[in-house]
Design an enzyme around this catalytic site. Structure first.
Site, PDB file in Angstrom:
ATOM      1  N   ARG A 135      -9.979  -9.905 -12.483  1.00 30.01           N
ATOM      2  CA  ARG A 135      -8.761  -9.258 -12.984  1.00 30.01           C
ATOM      3  C   ARG A 135      -7.741 -10.340 -13.266  1.00 30.01           C
ATOM      4  NH1 ARG A 135      -5.649  -6.765  -7.808  1.00 30.01           N
ATOM      5  NH2 ARG A 135      -4.219  -6.193  -9.480  1.00 30.01           N
ATOM      6  N   ARG A 136      -6.604  -9.954 -13.874  1.00 34.39           N
ATOM      7  CA  ARG A 136      -5.468 -10.854 -14.060  1.00 34.39           C
ATOM      8  C   ARG A 136      -5.870 -12.181 -14.705  1.00 34.39           C
ATOM      9  NH1 ARG A 136      -2.128 -10.312  -8.373  1.00 34.39           N
ATOM     10  NH2 ARG A 136      -0.855  -8.585  -9.107  1.00 34.39           N
ATOM     11  N   TYR A 150       1.689   5.452  -2.404  1.00 34.20           N
ATOM     12  CA  TYR A 150       1.948   6.825  -1.978  1.00 34.20           C
ATOM     13  C   TYR A 150       3.335   7.255  -2.376  1.00 34.20           C
ATOM     14  CZ  TYR A 150      -2.479   6.445   0.135  1.00 34.20           C
ATOM     15  OH  TYR A 150      -3.820   6.270   0.295  1.00 34.20           O
ATOM     16  N   HIS A 207       0.804  -1.196   0.000  1.00 31.43           N
ATOM     17  CA  HIS A 207       0.000   0.000   0.000  1.00 31.43           C
ATOM     18  C   HIS A 207       0.856   1.272   0.000  1.00 31.43           C
ATOM     19  CE1 HIS A 207      -3.553   2.173  -0.375  1.00 31.43           C
ATOM     20  NE2 HIS A 207      -3.026   3.046   0.463  1.00 31.43           N
ATOM     21  N   HIS A 214      -9.866   1.051 -10.981  1.00 29.58           N
ATOM     22  CA  HIS A 214      -9.425   1.982  -9.944  1.00 29.58           C
ATOM     23  C   HIS A 214      -7.957   2.345 -10.112  1.00 29.58           C
ATOM     24  CE1 HIS A 214      -8.498   3.656  -6.003  1.00 29.58           C
ATOM     25  NE2 HIS A 214      -7.560   2.739  -5.880  1.00 29.58           N
ATOM     26  N   PHE A 215      -7.088   1.344 -10.242  1.00 30.92           N
ATOM     27  CA  PHE A 215      -5.687   1.737 -10.255  1.00 30.92           C
ATOM     28  C   PHE A 215      -5.232   2.297 -11.595  1.00 30.92           C
ATOM     29  CE2 PHE A 215      -3.854  -1.796 -12.460  1.00 30.92           C
ATOM     30  CZ  PHE A 215      -4.243  -2.977 -11.892  1.00 30.92           C
ATOM     31  N   HIS A 216      -6.013   2.092 -12.658  1.00 27.55           N
ATOM     32  CA  HIS A 216      -5.656   2.820 -13.869  1.00 27.55           C
ATOM     33  C   HIS A 216      -5.993   4.299 -13.743  1.00 27.55           C
ATOM     34  CE1 HIS A 216      -4.866  -1.068 -15.766  1.00 27.55           C
ATOM     35  NE2 HIS A 216      -4.162  -0.370 -16.630  1.00 27.55           N
TER      36      HIS A 216
END
Lengths: 72, 571, 175
Positions: free
Chosen positions: B442-443, B232, B228, B379-381
């Site tokens: 996913r994946r 950041y 995580h 989300h992470f894209h």
């Protein structure tokens, strides 16, 4: 309100495309099921008309257009 | 006026090297993107399904580890040198850490690429998260370790500069950009402890055959200890861009320097003790620990929400300086033709949307509906794929001239590029979120099953089309970026000399910041305490329950022959 | 340190939002009773899983012996399959699942529902679900587990009570 410039138009279009796609989802949630072969051509036409209308909107000068009531 | 490259030629060279590595990684990883988007949606499948996972490993590692972190170290090296206005203590040392990062990256990349070549008995089809008992070639893990050590040494380089600056400037506030770099690196040292232990003490010896087994839940938990806060780490240079560069481009000044410092301190303190929110659905971890991770994560929203205020306020200030008026009319006064401004602003806008989908992920029991589905990918894209990647690309148009002394080849191309990225990403990411809600995983190379997915409205095939189309648009954007970059870097077109730029001081300056913010030792100590409170008990429980090395005696080497054997068994 | 009034308002609103989010999660946990997968399932040795008390009757669907559930499903995951691949239960039943992995980390995700769990070798995932509606539910492995990961699927058949035949559906025995 001032007419959006070309960059602003592209940004609005970027949001408009998925919004239009998802609007069909919203319609189905209230019980209105529109088949894809009717919805998408109709939506594309509406978007094209709106974009065309915006492009025809004259670019206003500092005091042009109807005036912005919220302008200080 | 002299640009950075004129004033600090040796440091500029290190930055250029780092950026070159970053862009090479972006190219390799980015090339994999359209292959995946078209393969998993069924439109173009020229690879075996099993090769998809090699592609995916390269995509994840090259983009989420190499591109992001090489860009960060280059950008931070500039930030420290420029804000302290002093040379790095030793160019040799700088080249050492850079060289280690390149060596480590090459070691890991070779093992991943070898997965494409059947004749070579080496592969690392373990994806960016490399969960045991999936096992990669030892060189993969060794490469990661070397790369990480390189980043640690980069931090040492910057701490050294700061230490000597402080001796020459007693009692002064640390300049904002250096403060941001130092707090970020302190967070990084804490965050990488987890994955370093997992790789050095467990995964690497296990892949070399020195130990017989590993405890999969333990190594997974140690990975997410790191997994995580790494996001950041990627975000902190973006925040520096949004706080320091974006207001200047908007024609204004940063609204509040002290608040920016507070935000970075909050990230130092809160980023690490949240990793278990990636493990909400794991057996072997008690619900209380998951609940604590959830509340920590929710409070981690605070620095991002504060950033939203400050950045928008700073931009509005700039817009009004440029003559903008009205409640919303000032938006029109912003320099939208400037690709760096537009890219950073759009990335910030996307990040707000990404924050909301992230809040869903974080909402513990709601996570059941989205975990490991394509929602997470959507989300992470938005976060790393847009907030980070688009900001880095947009920043390059502003940053590269400082390093080469020449303007970018084409601002128009840059503007088209950032807009295309935004358009493609909105379309692709939205469809991914929706597909995830229907349960599409996913994946997964080809998620078609005997029973069909049901989406709320519209069909899964419409969503597949949007994902494929969005992916293609993103690829076009990437091609534009590289064309512009290569022409500018190698000075193929005749470009003007760059003019130096100053960064204006903040509206509320560092002198208004409470002195306690400078006390980095205090904040680091608090961060460590929070990590101990969050992690000691769950880790102890895992070790207690199934042992330090696990009670399982298996490794599943991700080698091509295994793939062939499995296919024979199933077929 | 001077903080603008709007900024103070925004900060307060941000805190209210955060607390509200936490409250909704607490409601989900305590009010709606959605429990998280945790360590209740215990640990297991994947090489000797059949010796574990959870699997003493083998894999399959069994009648539950307690008041919290009607049936129990004992399952194992091994690339690229779940065993048993198909689970049949009657509508309006409460079913407790026990799943472990014999090789790598898998996922067990019932598409379109909130049944979703990681399956980790060495750990048993235990969770309870209520099946109110009939239908055929796709089960997907949603954690990459090897070159045939995309072919790893199962199903849950929820049949009307009139069609439910315990003699056919409930099984015992070995994998």
């Amino acid at each position: 309100m001032k007419r959006p410039g070309p960059v602003g138009l592209v940004i609005l279009l970027a949001f408009a495309v998925p919004a239009v796609i998802e609007f069909r989802t919203v319609l189905s949630m209230v019980g209105i099921d529109v088949p894809a072969r009717i919805y998408f051509p109709a939506a594309a036409l509406v978007v094209a008309l709106v974009v065309g209308g915006v492009l025809l909107w004259p670019e206003a000068g500092p005091e042009g257009g109807e005036g912005n009531p919220s302008r200080r | 006026m002299a640009v950075f490259a004129d004033r600090y030629p040796e440091e500029a060279r290190v930055v250029r090297l780092a950026l070159a590595s970053a862009f090479l990684a972006l190219f390799l990883g980015g090339l994999m993107g359209p292959i995946q988007a078209l393969h998993r949606t069924g439109y173009v499948q020229f690879l075996d399904d099993s090769t998809y996972y090699t592609v995916l490993t390269l995509h994840g590692v090259a983009l989420a580890l190499l591109f992001t972190i090489f860009f960060l170290v280059g950008f931070f090296h500039w930030a420290v040198t420029d804000s302290l206005d002093r040379n790095a203590e030793s160019t040799r040392f700088s080249l050492l850490w850079y060289g280690m990062m390149v060596l480590g990256a090459a070691m890991s990349a070779v093992t991943i690429l070898a997965g494409f070549v059947g004749q070579v008995d080496m592969s690392a089809d373990v994806l960016f998260t490399f969960y045991a008992p999936l096992q990669a070639h030892p060189l993969f893990y060794a490469g990661l370790a070397v790369f990480l050590i390189g980043t640690w040494l980069a931090g040492v380089d910057w701490f050294r500069s700061w230490y000597h600056w402080k001796q020459a400037h007693p009692g002064e506030r640390t300049p904002l950009r250096t403060f941001m770099v130092l707090t970020t690196m302190l967070m990084w040292y804490l965050a990488t402890a987890g994955v370093a232990i997992a790789v050095v003490f467990f995964l690497l010896p296990w892949s070399l055959g020195l130990i017989g087994s590993v405890n999969p839940l333990l190594t997974r938990t140690l990975f997410w200890f790191f997994g995580h806060p790494v996001v950041y780490f990627w975000l902190m240079p973006v925040y520096m861009l949004w706080y320091v560069i974006l207001p200047k481009l908007a024609g204004g000044r940063l609204f509040s320097d002290p608040l920016a410092r507070i935000v970075f301190v909050l990230f130092l303190v809160l980023s690490v003790p949240t990793g278990i929110h990636h493990q909400y659905l794991d057996p072997g971890i008690a619900e209380g620990f998951k609940f604590l991770a959830m509340t920590n994560t929710m409070f981690l929203l605070l620095p991002s929400l504060l950033t939203a205020f400050t950045v928008v306020a700073s931009i509005e200030h700039g817009a009004r300086q440029r003559g903008g008026e009205g409640y919303l009319g000032w938006l029109g006064a912003l320099p939208w033709r400037n690709p760096t401004f537009t890219g950073l602003a759009l990335a910030g806008l996307m990040f707000a949307a990404a924050g909301f989908s992230g809040m869903v992920n974080a909402a513990m029991n709601l996570n059941y509906v989205v975990h490991n589905t394509l929602w997470v990918v959507g989300h992470f894209h938005l976060t790393v794929g847009t907030a980070v990647a688009l900001s880095f690309m947009a920043a390059t148009y502003w940053f590269l001239p400082l390093l080469t002394g020449r303007e970018i080849f084409s601002e128009r191309m840059g503007l088209a590029q950032v807009l295309l990225w935004f358009v493609g990403m909105v379309m692709m990411s939205n469809a991914m979120h929706r597909a995830g809600m229907a349960g599409v995983p996913r994946r997964t190379a080809d998620p078609t099953y005997d029973i069909a997915f049901e989406s709320g409205m519209g069909t899964i095939s419409e969503l597949r089309l949007q994902i494929a189309l969005g992916g293609v648009i993103l690829t076009l954007s990437l091609a534009l970026f590289f064309a512009n970059l290569l022409i500018s870097w190698f000075d193929v077109g005749e470009t003007r000399a760059a003019t130096g730029e100053t960064l204006p001081p903040a509206l509320s300056g560092p002198e208004h910041a409470p002195a306690v913010l400078e006390n980095l030792r205090l904040w680091t100590a608090i961060a460590i305490v929070l990590v101990l409170l969050t992690y000691v008990l769950p880790l102890a429980a895992i070790v207690d329950g199934s042992g330090l090395l696990g009670n399982i005696d298996r490794a599943v080497p991700m080698l091509l022959d295994l793939g062939r054997i499995a296919l024979e068994v199933v077929a | 340190m001077e903080i603008h009034r709007y900024e103070r308002l925004w900060f307060a609103a941000a805190l209210v939002l955060i607390v509200a989010f936490i409250a909704t999660v607490v409601y989900g946990a305590v009010g709606a009773g959605v429990e998280m997968i945790d360590d209740d399932g215990g640990t297991i040795d994947p090489d000797n899983w059949q010796d574990h008390e959870v699997y003493d009757e083998g894999i399959g669907v069994f009648a539950a012996n307690d008041s919290d559930a009607d049936y129990e499903v004992k399952m194992v995951a091994q690339h690229p399959a779940f065993s048993p691949g198909t689970v049949t239960v009657p509508e309006n039943s409460t079913v407790r699942f026990y799943i472990t992995s014999l090789d790598v980390i898998h996922g067990y995700d019932v598409a379109g529902t909130n049944i979703n769990s990681m399956i980790i070798p060495g750990q048993i995932s235990e969770f309870t679900a209520e099946f109110d509606e009939t239908g055929e539910y796709l089960v997907v492995c949603n954690e990459y587990c090897g070159p045939n990961h995309h072919n790893m699927e199962g199903s849950i058949q929820v049949v009307p009570e009139s069609e439910w035949n315990p003699d056919d559906a409930l099984v015992g025995g070995d994998a």
